[in-house]
Design a protein around this motif. Structure first.
Motif, short mmCIF file in Angstrom:
data_model
loop_
_atom_site.label_atom_id
_atom_site.label_comp_id
_atom_site.label_asym_id
_atom_site.label_seq_id
_atom_site.Cartn_x
_atom_site.Cartn_y
_atom_site.Cartn_z
N TYR A 118 87.58 41.24 103.47
CA TYR A 118 87.98 42.32 104.36
C TYR A 118 89.06 43.19 103.71
O TYR A 118 88.99 44.44 103.75
CB TYR A 118 88.51 41.72 105.66
CG TYR A 118 89.07 42.73 106.64
CD1 TYR A 118 88.22 43.47 107.47
CD2 TYR A 118 90.44 42.95 106.75
CE1 TYR A 118 88.73 44.39 108.37
CE2 TYR A 118 90.96 43.87 107.64
CZ TYR A 118 90.10 44.58 108.46
OH TYR A 118 90.61 45.50 109.35
N GLU A 127 88.83 50.32 113.75
CA GLU A 127 87.37 50.29 113.69
C GLU A 127 86.87 49.13 112.84
O GLU A 127 85.95 48.41 113.23
CB GLU A 127 86.84 51.62 113.12
CG GLU A 127 85.32 51.66 113.05
CD GLU A 127 84.81 52.88 112.30
OE1 GLU A 127 83.58 53.07 112.27
OE2 GLU A 127 85.63 53.64 111.75
N ARG A 128 87.51 48.94 111.67
CA ARG A 128 87.08 47.85 110.80
C ARG A 128 87.41 46.49 111.40
O ARG A 128 86.64 45.53 111.26
CB ARG A 128 87.72 47.98 109.41
CG ARG A 128 87.20 49.15 108.60
CD ARG A 128 87.60 49.04 107.14
NE ARG A 128 86.88 47.95 106.48
CZ ARG A 128 87.48 46.95 105.83
NH1 ARG A 128 88.79 46.87 105.77
NH2 ARG A 128 86.76 46.01 105.25
N PHE A 131 84.79 45.75 113.93
CA PHE A 131 83.54 45.42 113.26
C PHE A 131 83.58 43.99 112.72
O PHE A 131 82.62 43.22 112.85
CB PHE A 131 83.27 46.41 112.13
CG PHE A 131 81.97 46.17 111.40
CD1 PHE A 131 80.76 46.15 112.07
CD2 PHE A 131 81.97 45.95 110.03
CE1 PHE A 131 79.57 45.92 111.40
CE2 PHE A 131 80.78 45.73 109.35
CZ PHE A 131 79.58 45.71 110.04
N ARG A 132 84.72 43.61 112.13
CA ARG A 132 84.89 42.23 111.63
C ARG A 132 84.75 41.22 112.77
O ARG A 132 84.03 40.23 112.64
CB ARG A 132 86.26 42.09 110.97
CG ARG A 132 86.56 40.68 110.46
CD ARG A 132 87.99 40.57 110.00
NE ARG A 132 88.92 40.84 111.09
CZ ARG A 132 90.24 40.97 110.94
NH1 ARG A 132 90.78 40.89 109.73
NH2 ARG A 132 91.02 41.21 111.98
N HIS A 134 83.24 41.63 115.53
CA HIS A 134 81.86 41.67 115.99
C HIS A 134 80.97 40.79 115.11
O HIS A 134 80.11 40.04 115.61
CB HIS A 134 81.37 43.12 115.98
CG HIS A 134 79.99 43.32 116.51
ND1 HIS A 134 79.57 42.82 117.73
CD2 HIS A 134 78.91 43.97 115.99
CE1 HIS A 134 78.31 43.14 117.93
NE2 HIS A 134 77.88 43.84 116.89
N ASP A 169 80.42 47.06 103.79
CA ASP A 169 79.85 48.31 104.28
C ASP A 169 79.03 49.01 103.20
O ASP A 169 79.27 50.18 102.85
CB ASP A 169 80.97 49.23 104.78
CG ASP A 169 80.43 50.33 105.69
OD1 ASP A 169 79.34 50.15 106.25
OD2 ASP A 169 81.12 51.37 105.82
N VAL A 197 73.35 47.32 112.84
CA VAL A 197 74.26 47.77 111.78
C VAL A 197 73.62 48.89 110.96
O VAL A 197 74.29 49.86 110.57
CB VAL A 197 74.66 46.59 110.87
CG1 VAL A 197 75.41 47.08 109.64
CG2 VAL A 197 75.51 45.60 111.65
N GLU A 200 73.99 52.07 112.95
CA GLU A 200 75.35 52.49 113.23
C GLU A 200 76.11 52.90 111.97
O GLU A 200 77.02 53.73 112.03
CB GLU A 200 76.12 51.36 113.91
CG GLU A 200 75.67 51.05 115.33
CD GLU A 200 76.43 49.88 115.92
OE1 GLU A 200 77.17 49.21 115.16
OE2 GLU A 200 76.29 49.64 117.13
N ARG A 201 75.76 52.31 110.80
CA ARG A 201 76.59 52.47 109.62
C ARG A 201 75.84 53.09 108.44
O ARG A 201 76.22 52.92 107.29
CB ARG A 201 77.19 51.12 109.22
CG ARG A 201 77.90 50.41 110.37
CD ARG A 201 78.69 49.24 109.91
NE ARG A 201 79.93 49.62 109.24
CZ ARG A 201 81.06 49.91 109.87
NH1 ARG A 201 81.10 49.94 111.19
NH2 ARG A 201 82.14 50.21 109.17
#
Length: 494
Positions: A118, A127-128, A131-132, A134, A169, A197, A200-201
């Motif tokens: 990370y 946001e990150r 996401f982590r 999640h 990412d 994912v 979304e990404r």
């Protein structure tokens, strides 16, 4: 266009595909690269990632809207061998996972490695962080964060690898057989997270698969690879129509092999064991973590058991007790082959009755020796081969390699084989001494449909022989052979 190769020819002749490669990954596409074991799928991926150089040209990339143009920064590739060994696992040995007292203090935990991933792949933004968290929830990793990486089950390790990679990412994510070792619930969760994912990404996914049944429905296109030839890209719908009604079994072949297996001679010391395994109130703990609790289980001679349960429920730990690989077995009330465990028998007295294949065994085999010597090591119950086999031993090895359809691999070295071919070699190793107890932990890992059907047929034929007992682990019900007579399901303890 994200990735493009036109008439690509590998620079090294010994590692070339049979025909020049033409491949394109366009915007909004998700591709499955599908083909039998040893067909050239991994070589194609090596070309796409530029780890396998081409003659007179380079692979063309366009990673927009990413600012970096480096393939290494935009393409992440999770390989089968990442999960079962590699450069960082040279000191790994078969029993290490269950010998916690021998784990070095510097061995990282899951939480530490995920934290490092990370930190290294972006700024610490809200946001990150969301996401982590999640990803932790999707893969059910919170209960693993304090666990040593070396102690993870094969399914847990694969979930960790996927989570760590998604934290980077990437623009393109390539995964080699991502559903291997995952229980049904987690497989469905993984398909959903890849779907979510990717949308979304701005992530595009390439899956490398040995089985058509593993192709998820979010895939838009399929690239078949067969006999070292990359075939044209087709839509998911076109490909699924093209494989309708294909039969992967071969009854005539199975009948001939059954006759060969039934005709095999029995050992001179073959005997009629009553209780192959008996466990009374067996509990296994590592620190504060309970793996097995008050387990009662008896396996009688000639019974054929399916062992199932969620990832991390203790299936492989249970098998480590049967195989005498777990030192905690001495403190447990366990009977193996009618003898109370810990009453003077050696580990080798136990192992001589057992044929075994597992993700841990596969991971520990990082020796690049000829395949026939890998098979021969099953006669000596060793990882590696330290005693020269006799010609009679080699004849037995060739017989079982013929049964498994891999006699042509005899002199090829293990690390040069595809993961599916490696698994077939290790399966032949498990059968080679005609064991009384066959322990198969996910034996069909990474096998294509044709080879999977062949292995199931061989298991069925083998279990018809006198005094043959089976314990088999799989997360796929369709992978179970017909001979299964009993089932046990383990529940994960939190």
């Amino acid at each position: 266009m994200i990735i493009s190769v036109h008439n690509g020819v590998a620079r090294m002749p010994e590692w070339r595909l049979a025909e020049p490669v033409n491949f394109e990954l366009d915007d909004n596409e998700h591709i499955a690269i599908v083909g039998p074991n040893g067909s050239g799928k991994t070589l194609l991926v090596d070309i796409l990632t530029s780890s396998h150089p081409l003659l007179m040209q380079n692979v063309a990339y366009d990673f927009s809207p990413k600012t970096s143009h480096l393939a290494s920064a935009n393409i992440k590739y999770i390989t089968f061998r990442d999960t079962y060994g590699g450069d960082n696992d040279r000191t790994y040995y078969l029993q290490q996972r269950w010998n916690q007292m021998e784990i070095d203090d510097s061995t990282p935990t899951v939480g530490k490695l995920l934290g490092e991933a990370y930190s290294m792949t972006g700024d610490d933004t809200e946001e990150r962080r969301l996401f982590r968290e999640h990803l932790y929830d999707i893969f059910n990793l919170r209960y693993l964060l304090d666990k040593y990486i070396i102690l993870l089950s094969s399914g847990e390790l694969r979930k960790f690898m996927l989570c760590r990679t998604l934290m980077c990412d990437p623009r393109v994510l390539i995964m080699d057989n991502p559903f291997i070792g995952l229980d049904k619930e987690t497989r469905e969760q993984l398909k959903e997270v890849m779907r979510k994912v990717s949308s979304e990404r701005n992530l595009q996914i390439i899956l490398v698969l040995a089985k058509n049944s593993d192709i998820p429905d979010f895939i838009t296109h399929v690239v078949p690879v067969k006999d070292m030839v990359v075939q044209p890209k087709v839509t998911y719908e076109e490909y699924m129509r093209s494989i309708e009604g294909i039969c992967y079994s071969d009854p005539a072949l199975y009948g001939a092999l059954d006759k060969e297996i039934q005709a095999l001679p029995y050992h001179d010391d073959d005997y009629d064991t009553n209780e192959v395994v008996r466990m009374n109130k067996v509990s296994i703990r590592y620190g504060e973590r309970t793996i097995l609790k008050d387990l009662d289980w008896t396996v009688h001679n000639s019974e054929h058991w399916a062992l199932s349960g969620q990832n991390g429920s203790g299936k492989s730990t249970l098998l480590s007790l049967v195989c005498a690989d777990n030192p905690q077995s001495y403190a447990c009330d366990i009977v193996l082959f009618d003898r109370q465990r810990g009453h003077g028998e050696s580990i080798w007295d136990i192992k001589k009755h057992i044929g075994y294949v597992s993700p841990e065994l596969h991971r520990s085999y990082n020796r690049d020796m000829p395949a026939i010597r890998i098979v021969a090591s099953g006669l000596k119950d060793s990882v590696g081969l330290y005693v020269k086999p006799s010609e009679k031993d080699y004849d037995i090895c060739r017989k079982w390699m013929h049964i498994f359809g891999i006699e042509d691999l005899a002199e090829r070295t293990f690390l040069k084989l595809s993961s599916g071919e490696q698994r077939m070699v290790l399966l032949a190793r498990a059968f080679v001494k005609d064991p009384e107890l066959l322990i198969l932990d996910e034996p069909l890992h990474g096998l294509d449909e044709k080879r999977g059907e062949l292995v199931k047929s061989i298991i069925d034929s083998f279990c018809q022989r006198r005094n043959k007992t089976l314990i088999m682990v799989t997360h796929y019900q369709e992978n179970l052979p017909k001979c299964i007579t009993h089932n046990i399901y383990l529940t994960r303890h939190t």
